[in-house]
Design an enzyme around this catalytic site. Structure first.
Site, PDB file in Angstrom:
ATOM      1  N   GLU A 139       0.800  -1.218   0.000  1.00 26.66           N
ATOM      2  CA  GLU A 139       0.000   0.000   0.000  1.00 26.66           C
ATOM      3  C   GLU A 139       0.838   1.276   0.000  1.00 26.66           C
ATOM      4  O   GLU A 139       0.298   2.372  -0.146  1.00 26.66           O
ATOM      5  CB  GLU A 139      -1.020   0.002   1.140  1.00 26.66           C
ATOM      6  N   ASN A 140       2.155   1.153   0.140  1.00 29.08           N
ATOM      7  CA  ASN A 140       2.974   2.349  -0.023  1.00 29.08           C
ATOM      8  C   ASN A 140       3.197   2.705  -1.490  1.00 29.08           C
ATOM      9  O   ASN A 140       3.806   3.728  -1.784  1.00 29.08           O
ATOM     10  CB  ASN A 140       4.315   2.206   0.710  1.00 29.08           C
TER      11      ASN A 140
END
Lengths: 218, 235, 218, 235
Positions: free
Chosen positions: A46-47
């Site tokens: 999710e980064n």
């Protein structure tokens, strides 16, 4: 009883070809090691990455390439980088097929608590609240009981909530449970674990219909 | 275009005590190392910092915490940082923890002229306390406001004299979002090239969002969690 | 009286070094030809480009490179492409320093009408409503009167509104007008045009303070 | 990844009468030519089309208008199109004109899981009629809803077998936004390459948003307004 590798291995069976999957920190990360043959899944971090690969060899390490657990990683073919708004955008829009998370507590209505323990230093929720609120299919990987032997599958969460009614399935060291409107529905027992034992260790509403198969690993 | 500044000291020169600043990066990845060092040297105090993380004790935003320059942190995860914990428990530091996707989206909202956005994240949790809730298609959303920040400080891989930026790999993270969101946006880049050398099709942040740019020096790019596999595991 | 080139030339004087500018279709487009020496401006085209250049030579034409008027164009050094959401995002966020638009009518409070004539086929507002609602500095380039000689600088727009109270300045064939809370403030007369003539041709509130200079072109 | 389809006919095969479809492009630039041809051939009717423009009489969406396949157009500018005008005036065609930035943002909202957004555009105009108005920081905004579309059909320059897309120049326009917004997204590309051949740093639309992809053929790329300058004007 399953060890953490067993839990990961069992969860890996839920994967389907073409799935986009977000794996949380801890046991969920291990799921990547057990992706069944012939199935292609794309791991989302999710980064800002789709197509996360294994850890790098020592000479491949790149400080600009990490996962959401801040570990150095690699990419696979067909990967794509993007910013954090798009990353959570695709999560909120339901484009990620499966999210696997750890939890401190799960309630029999699908509520989850996994970010904060009152009295302890709070580190923050990171992306957990976005993931649980928006992911369309959430499996929790967790130990069935805490160190004192108390059930973590509860009628109601006692810790601060991360998200309401969002967990679809729990894979613990004792078994596999679908979350239904009537509570935890036991669908598989861990090897050597009896339904009586699971009943004893589950504080939330538990549904056992007839014979529950023991899970088989090849 | 008069966007080029000499170095980090010049870039942050007019940041005053009490300013609200955004700092790009995820963990220690893609953080504006030069500007953080300059802010520490400048000694500006009482800052409100919007950043996904708060660095570690001896690197990144942790260096500003050591100097007690920060009054309030707005972050999603503050990680392992002893000085942070000490200041928080002693009441010296105020902390606003918000979900990571909400943090990202509130930056984007500012850059896109959207005053507020609706998000699912945090409904039913303490994050929702005091916030407006609204239902759309049977789901409940929180109303979250665009950030209002005086400065955004970002780190890019390449930049040009027009302020166009390209980020590398997962060092992109919050950087392009914050770049859009600052009243004044400062970009430090590993490589600064003349306008025309970057492919206009590959720009992540158009120069219109960037007010000051310089080529940074001595990037340490510290790794927080070095993880490798052994050669024998290769397929 | 100014012709369309004169209007464009006069508006070009409003440009400042480093400005990001969006030029509408028609007279506004001509402004690009009169950018003063020593001043660098970046032209935004709202279909997704910063750094618009002149029309291409015949052998440079690229069907994938057009402006918001659908004309084939080129890029200058330092240009960037982006999608339409970012394009209007930067407009709404006030990042574009100046927008130059045509108009059918402007009211003395800054209201503008430039997208629809009742009874005529409506082609749509395109990006005009976004631009007028959000741009921080809007100059209108227009003919002072319609073909019948009626003023288009009005006390109130009669045509359907594009945006409320957003125009900051009007450059017409007769003069330059700042829009103030008291109406159109005449700050320059077109060559050979008297204040009396301007007064006669302006239906909206008009402010004339003392001697109004005639504009001088070098 | 089983995203690759043979051609446009296969890609649009399950689009039914009455479907809502988004079509990328600005003017005739970056439009999905192959899929439009396939939709005309298929003869699917009663469509709601979301597209910034409506093509011209003999190209682009205009071809679908000629066949009376469209019940409703949602656009910002419908340009010069005689058949469009005829159908509109006769009441055969419904048209919803919305500001271009609102159109773009409502696509993005769908792709980012935002149910609605606030925009300044249209306040005080007939576009605002019946819409919720809300004031933030002294400015008035309209509440506009995310689009809900069955299919998004986009055209990219390059794509890979994972569905990752790269657009070229201003042919990007609405394409990446619509790509994010479709329940099913179909991408036609000028060049389809194996996964791994596109630089992951340069992807505009990550493959997660794309369900079907194929390499298009015979792109005409018609130019709506050919404008050139003469060689003597060169500096």
């Amino acid at each position: 009883m399953l060890d953490k590798f067993g839990i990961a291995k069992r969860i890996a069976r839920e994967l389907q070809d073409g799935y986009y999957v977000n794996l949380g920190i801890g046991i969920p990360t291990l799921v990547a090691n057990y992706i069944p043959e012939g199935i292609e899944v794309v791991l989302q971090s999710e980064n800002g990455l789709l197509g996360m690969g294994p850890f790098p060899f020592a000479d491949e390490v790149d400080a600009d390439l990490i996962n959401a657990g801040k570990q150095t990683i690699t990419t696979v073919k067909g990967s794509a980088f993007f910013d954090s708004a798009m990353s959570f955008g695709m999560i909120r829009a339901g484009k990620v097929d499966l999210t696997v998370l750890g939890a401190m507590e799960v309630a029999d209505n699908g509520d989850i608590a996994n970010w904060k323990v009152p009295g302890k230093m709070v580190k923050g929720m990171g992306g957990a609240m976005d993931l649980v609120a928006a992911a369309k299919n959430i499996i929790v990987a967790m130990q069935h009981c805490d160190k004192a032997g108390n059930s973590k599958l509860l009628p109601k969460c006692t810790l601060p909530i991360t998200g309401l009614g969002c967990v679809k399935k729990v894979v613990s060291d004792l078994g596999v449970f679908n979350i239904t409107e009537h509570g935890f529905h036991l669908i598989e027992r861990a090897p050597g674990i009896s339904t009586d034992f699971i009943t004893e260790k589950t504080a939330g509403r538990l549904i056992i219909n007839g014979e529950v198969p023991e899970m088989i690993f090849d | 275009m008069r966007k080029i500044v000499k170095n980090a000291a010049e870039a942050v020169n007019d940041i005053q005590d009490g300013a609200t600043i955004m700092l790009g990066g995820f963990g220690l990845c893609g953080i504006p190392e030069n500007c953080i060092t300059a802010l520490v040297k400048k000694g500006v105090k009482n800052l409100t910092c919007i950043s996904n993380n708060a660095g570690v004790d001896d690197f990144g935003i942790g260096l500003m915490l050591q100097q007690k320059q920060i009054r309030k942190m707005i972050s999603s995860y503050v990680g392992e940082n002893a000085e942070f914990e000490r200041q928080l428990l002693s009441g010296e530091l105020e902390v606003d923890l918000i979900p990571q996707g909400t943090l990202a989206t509130r930056c984007m909202a500012a850059g896109y002229g959207m005053p507020a956005v609706f998000t699912l994240a945090g409904f039913g949790t303490e994050v929702a306390e005091g916030k407006e809730i609204r239902e759309f298609n049977g789901k409940k959303y929180l109303l979250e406001y665009a950030f209002d920040s005086d400065f955004a400080i970002v780190k890019a891989w390449k930049g040009d004299t027009h302020g166009n930026l390209i980020f590398k790999a997962t060092a992109r993270n919050f950087n392009p979002l914050m770049a859009m969101a600052g009243k004044i946006t400062i970009a430090e880049v590993e490589e600064l090239v003349p306008a025309g050398e970057l492919n206009p099709n590959e720009i992540h942040t158009p120069g219109i969002y960037v007010h000051r740019i310089f080529q940074g020096v001595n990037y340490e790019k510290r790794i927080e969690q070095l993880t490798t596999r052994k050669q024998e595991h290769a397929r």
